[in-house]
Design a protein around this motif. Structure first.
Motif, PDB file in Angstrom:
ATOM      1  N   LYS A  90       1.534   7.646   5.596  1.00 49.05           N
ATOM      2  CA  LYS A  90       1.234   7.553   4.154  1.00 49.05           C
ATOM      3  C   LYS A  90       0.583   6.203   3.837  1.00 49.05           C
ATOM      4  O   LYS A  90      -0.342   6.110   3.046  1.00 49.05           O
ATOM      5  N   LYS A  91       1.079   5.156   4.481  1.00 49.99           N
ATOM      6  CA  LYS A  91       0.492   3.833   4.241  1.00 49.99           C
ATOM      7  C   LYS A  91      -0.960   3.807   4.731  1.00 49.99           C
ATOM      8  O   LYS A  91      -1.850   3.290   4.060  1.00 49.99           O
ATOM      9  N   LEU A  92      -1.178   4.392   5.915  1.00 44.01           N
ATOM     10  CA  LEU A  92      -2.554   4.460   6.425  1.00 44.01           C
ATOM     11  C   LEU A  92      -3.433   5.268   5.479  1.00 44.01           C
ATOM     12  O   LEU A  92      -4.580   4.906   5.216  1.00 44.01           O
ATOM     13  N   MET A  93      -2.880   6.363   4.973  1.00 40.56           N
ATOM     14  CA  MET A  93      -3.653   7.201   4.054  1.00 40.56           C
ATOM     15  C   MET A  93      -4.034   6.434   2.796  1.00 40.56           C
ATOM     16  O   MET A  93      -5.118   6.614   2.250  1.00 40.56           O
ATOM     17  N   GLY A  94      -3.146   5.561   2.347  1.00 43.08           N
ATOM     18  CA  GLY A  94      -3.467   4.724   1.187  1.00 43.08           C
ATOM     19  C   GLY A  94      -4.636   3.800   1.497  1.00 43.08           C
ATOM     20  O   GLY A  94      -5.525   3.578   0.660  1.00 43.08           O
ATOM     21  N   LEU A  95      -4.661   3.274   2.721  1.00 46.73           N
ATOM     22  CA  LEU A  95      -5.755   2.379   3.115  1.00 46.73           C
ATOM     23  C   LEU A  95      -7.070   3.152   3.241  1.00 46.73           C
ATOM     24  O   LEU A  95      -8.135   2.666   2.871  1.00 46.73           O
ATOM     25  N   GLY A 127     -14.036   5.958  13.000  1.00 48.49           N
ATOM     26  CA  GLY A 127     -14.387   5.125  14.150  1.00 48.49           C
ATOM     27  C   GLY A 127     -13.273   4.160  14.490  1.00 48.49           C
ATOM     28  O   GLY A 127     -12.390   3.868  13.667  1.00 48.49           O
ATOM     29  N   LEU A 128     -13.302   3.660  15.736  1.00 45.80           N
ATOM     30  CA  LEU A 128     -12.237   2.756  16.176  1.00 45.80           C
ATOM     31  C   LEU A 128     -12.254   1.444  15.400  1.00 45.80           C
ATOM     32  O   LEU A 128     -11.208   0.856  15.128  1.00 45.80           O
ATOM     33  N   THR A 129     -13.459   0.998  15.043  1.00 35.66           N
ATOM     34  CA  THR A 129     -13.560  -0.259  14.293  1.00 35.66           C
ATOM     35  C   THR A 129     -12.756  -0.161  12.997  1.00 35.66           C
ATOM     36  O   THR A 129     -11.988  -1.069  12.658  1.00 35.66           O
ATOM     37  N   ALA A 130     -12.948   0.941  12.292  1.00 36.89           N
ATOM     38  CA  ALA A 130     -12.203   1.142  11.041  1.00 36.89           C
ATOM     39  C   ALA A 130     -10.706   1.179  11.329  1.00 36.89           C
ATOM     40  O   ALA A 130      -9.901   0.632  10.566  1.00 36.89           O
ATOM     41  N   GLY A 131     -10.340   1.800  12.453  1.00 34.97           N
ATOM     42  CA  GLY A 131      -8.927   1.862  12.824  1.00 34.97           C
ATOM     43  C   GLY A 131      -8.351   0.469  13.004  1.00 34.97           C
ATOM     44  O   GLY A 131      -7.249   0.156  12.523  1.00 34.97           O
ATOM     45  N   ILE A 132      -9.101  -0.387  13.686  1.00 38.22           N
ATOM     46  CA  ILE A 132      -8.635  -1.762  13.915  1.00 38.22           C
ATOM     47  C   ILE A 132      -8.521  -2.494  12.578  1.00 38.22           C
ATOM     48  O   ILE A 132      -7.571  -3.228  12.313  1.00 38.22           O
ATOM     49  N   SER A 133      -9.503  -2.258  11.715  1.00 42.20           N
ATOM     50  CA  SER A 133      -9.497  -2.910  10.413  1.00 42.20           C
ATOM     51  C   SER A 133      -8.293  -2.447   9.567  1.00 42.20           C
ATOM     52  O   SER A 133      -7.642  -3.255   8.896  1.00 42.20           O
ATOM     53  N   TYR A 134      -7.981  -1.161   9.622  1.00 42.94           N
ATOM     54  CA  TYR A 134      -6.814  -0.661   8.875  1.00 42.94           C
ATOM     55  C   TYR A 134      -5.518  -1.241   9.431  1.00 42.94           C
ATOM     56  O   TYR A 134      -4.592  -1.560   8.676  1.00 42.94           O
ATOM     57  N   LEU A 135      -5.456  -1.367  10.752  1.00 40.42           N
ATOM     58  CA  LEU A 135      -4.247  -1.976  11.340  1.00 40.42           C
ATOM     59  C   LEU A 135      -4.113  -3.422  10.897  1.00 40.42           C
ATOM     60  O   LEU A 135      -3.009  -3.909  10.639  1.00 40.42           O
ATOM     61  N   ALA A 136      -5.260  -4.086  10.808  1.00 37.83           N
ATOM     62  CA  ALA A 136      -5.243  -5.476  10.336  1.00 37.83           C
ATOM     63  C   ALA A 136      -4.760  -5.524   8.882  1.00 37.83           C
ATOM     64  O   ALA A 136      -4.024  -6.428   8.495  1.00 37.83           O
ATOM     65  N   VAL A 175       0.814  -1.219   0.000  1.00 32.13           N
ATOM     66  CA  VAL A 175       0.000   0.000   0.000  1.00 32.13           C
ATOM     67  C   VAL A 175       0.848   1.270   0.000  1.00 32.13           C
ATOM     68  O   VAL A 175       1.956   1.301   0.533  1.00 32.13           O
ATOM     69  N   PHE A 176       0.327   2.301  -0.615  1.00 32.58           N
ATOM     70  CA  PHE A 176       1.016   3.602  -0.700  1.00 32.58           C
ATOM     71  C   PHE A 176      -0.061   4.667  -0.914  1.00 32.58           C
ATOM     72  O   PHE A 176      -1.215   4.346  -1.198  1.00 32.58           O
ATOM     73  N   PHE A 177       0.325   5.923  -0.772  1.00 33.51           N
ATOM     74  CA  PHE A 177      -0.624   6.996  -1.037  1.00 33.51           C
ATOM     75  C   PHE A 177      -0.279   7.606  -2.386  1.00 33.51           C
ATOM     76  O   PHE A 177       0.786   8.190  -2.560  1.00 33.51           O
ATOM     77  N   PRO A 178      -1.170   7.442  -3.355  1.00 34.99           N
ATOM     78  CA  PRO A 178      -0.812   7.861  -4.719  1.00 34.99           C
ATOM     79  C   PRO A 178      -0.655   9.371  -4.849  1.00 34.99           C
ATOM     80  O   PRO A 178      -1.291  10.127  -4.125  1.00 34.99           O
ATOM     81  N   LYS A 179       0.184   9.754  -5.804  1.00 36.37           N
ATOM     82  CA  LYS A 179       0.292  11.195  -6.101  1.00 36.37           C
ATOM     83  C   LYS A 179      -0.819  11.511  -7.096  1.00 36.37           C
ATOM     84  O   LYS A 179      -0.590  11.988  -8.196  1.00 36.37           O
ATOM     85  N   GLY A 180      -2.050  11.192  -6.703  1.00 31.79           N
ATOM     86  CA  GLY A 180      -3.189  11.354  -7.605  1.00 31.79           C
ATOM     87  C   GLY A 180      -3.946  12.627  -7.295  1.00 31.79           C
ATOM     88  O   GLY A 180      -3.367  13.646  -6.908  1.00 31.79           O
ATOM     89  N   ALA A 223     -12.900  16.424   4.034  1.00 28.91           N
ATOM     90  CA  ALA A 223     -11.783  16.573   4.980  1.00 28.91           C
ATOM     91  C   ALA A 223     -10.536  15.945   4.332  1.00 28.91           C
ATOM     92  O   ALA A 223     -10.661  15.057   3.492  1.00 28.91           O
ATOM     93  N   PRO A 224      -9.346  16.382   4.734  1.00 29.44           N
ATOM     94  CA  PRO A 224      -8.143  15.717   4.212  1.00 29.44           C
ATOM     95  C   PRO A 224      -8.152  14.217   4.559  1.00 29.44           C
ATOM     96  O   PRO A 224      -8.781  13.818   5.549  1.00 29.44           O
ATOM     97  N   THR A 225      -7.456  13.440   3.760  1.00 29.61           N
ATOM     98  CA  THR A 225      -7.453  11.979   3.937  1.00 29.61           C
ATOM     99  C   THR A 225      -7.111  11.569   5.372  1.00 29.61           C
ATOM    100  O   THR A 225      -7.733  10.658   5.929  1.00 29.61           O
ATOM    101  N   ALA A 226      -6.125  12.234   5.983  1.00 30.59           N
ATOM    102  CA  ALA A 226      -5.702  11.853   7.340  1.00 30.59           C
ATOM    103  C   ALA A 226      -6.461  12.619   8.417  1.00 30.59           C
ATOM    104  O   ALA A 226      -6.182  12.472   9.601  1.00 30.59           O
TER     105      ALA A 226
END
Ligand SMILES: Cc1ncc(COP(=O)(O)O)c(C=O)c1O
Length: 427
Positions: free
Chosen positions: A299-304, A120-129, A29-34, A84-87
């Motif tokens: 940046k990796k999180l932002m890609g997710l 939400g925290l659920t999404a946070g856990i899912s992104y960490l996964a 995963v990466f955050f595209p220069k899009g 809102a900004p991605t992060a």
């Protein structure tokens, strides 16, 4: 073939603990220069016009329908309907970081990442996964645990949830934790999730237990294992007893050892009583990690985020930002917390003065819930309580029944618990 931007982030993280802990998706995963990155650049330099982002602007501001605006007239169009900004909103991220330091004095002088906003925290856990778990990378978590961990780790990520036994006697099962952590460490990696105050038990470790938990993690890290500790702090601050470790264990893990990466999952969902806002935060802490490393993880999180929800809801973030700056918020929170504490004390009074051959209250001292270890089938007991007494509870597994005293009026507690005990007695 890895995208060159992913490769760049992986190079930044090379020979670091986070770099070694990444999953297959985490590596890709990466955050595209899009559009988003080019839009951010245009915001800075596009002084004449900005023809990048797909929103409608009128007079330089986001267009907003009166039919929408009239329900939140104090907020500007930008605070309500702009993306809102991605992060996340930068001021909100900075403010939450300050709050993390304030609520966790043990973090003083320790460098942590700037929290990334997630829905939400659920999404946070899912992104960490996504970032750290795959078919070959299991997660260790307590038994019992919040059931959503299994859905995320096993069903969604096709990995495994390894477990340790949460309780022995009247407290945290340090022996089971130690054995399980050491077993994971044999693979060279430990990924472990700790959630205090805990769902479903409502337990938080004592000061002495917290020190042992930290010691066990330090010990395997010192022997060379790469350790990822997830601190799910959903119910942070709801402590009702004096000898509970008073802050997030993240404060300990954030600079424990070069081989430990800690991540804090938190947010206003329960802390600030805004369950439906869908606003949460992910924050990293690891000894020896630099701003550059944290940025690569961000940046990796932002890609997710970009590849799933694109960004989190703006109105929720805007309201949170204003509310956190409101001087009245602390006293208002204190009042709600007192209501929860009174309910806790009422439940304690009941469970410590009643016994049942089929029920044993698991240790509880914090949070929203308490659970019973049942000698009868918990689902059958739940059904009986629901149909005979019209009272809803949750069967977590065959021998665990959870009661959310957070949603019971203090005056209902005697009735509800009497009904639970009576039903259990009659099975
Ligand atoms: C332990 C735990 N973590 C996370 C969450 C989810 O929080 P959110 O509603 O922000 O997704 C919950 C909510 O029930 C929870 O109990």
């Amino acid at each position: 073939m890895l995208n060159p931007l992913a490769q760049e982030l992986n190079t930044t993280l090379k020979n670091t603990t986070p770099g070694e802990l990444l999953s297959d998706l985490g590596l890709r995963v990466f955050f595209p220069k899009g559009i988003i990155a080019q839009g951010a650049e245009a915001k800075k330099f596009g002084k004449v016009a900005n023809a990048t982002i797909g929103t409608t602007l009128t007079e330089g501001k986001p267009a907003i329908l009166e039919a929408v605006h009239k329900y939140a007239p104090e907020l500007s169009a930008g605070e309500l309907v702009a993306y809102a900004p991605t992060a996340g909103l930068p001021y909100l991220r900075a403010l939450w970081k300050d709050l993390i330091y304030k609520k966790n004095p043990g973090l003083k002088g320790k460098e942590i990442s700037t929290p990334v906003v997630v829905p939400g925290l659920t999404a946070g856990i899912s992104y960490l996964a996504d970032l750290f778990i795959d078919e070959t990378k299991p997660l260790l978590s307590p038994n019992p645990s919040w059931d959503n961990y299994s859905l995320i780790i096993e069903t969604r990520r096709n990995s495994q949830l390894h477990t340790f036994n949460l309780f022995a006697n009247d407290g945290f099962d340090l022996e089971s934790f130690k054995t399980a952590v050491e077993k994971e460490a044999e693979t060279g990696f430990v990924r472990v999730l700790l959630n205090f105050p805990q769902n479903p038990s409502g337990y938080s470790p004592t000061n002495a237990e917290a020190a042992q938990i930290v010691r066990i993690i330090r010990s395997v890290a010192e022997k060379g294992a790469k350790v990822l500790v997830w601190d799910d702090d959903a119910y942070f601050g709801l402590n009702y007893e004096n000898d509970i470790y008073p802050q997030s264990l993240f404060a300990e893990f954030a600079d424990l050892h070069e081989n430990v990466l800690a991540v804090k999952i938190d947010g206003p969902t329960k802390e600030d009583f805004v369950w439906g806002f869908r606003t949460g935060f992910l924050t990293f802490g690891g000894k020896g990690l630099t701003g550059e490393h944290y940025e690569a993880l961000e940046k990796k999180l932002m890609g997710l985020i970009r590849s799933s929800v694109s960004c989190s809801s703006t109105p929720s973030q805007s309201i949170a930002l204003r509310a956190f700056a409101d001087p009245a918020i602390d006293i208002q929170k204190k009042n709600f917390r007192k209501i929860l504490e009174d309910r806790y004390l009422e439940v304690k009074k009941f469970t410590s003065s009643h016994t049942s051959k089929n029920l044993e209250a698991l240790p509880f001292n914090s949070g929203y819930f308490m659970s019973f270890r049942t000698k009868v089938d918990a689902e059958q007991l739940r059904q009986k309580i629901l149909h005979e007494k019209q009272i809803g509870t949750v069967a977590i597994d065959a021998k665990t029944l959870r009661v959310a005293f957070s949603s019971l009026e203090k005056e209902q507690i005697e009735t509800v618990y009497s009904a639970i005990y009576e039903c259990a007695e009659n099975m």
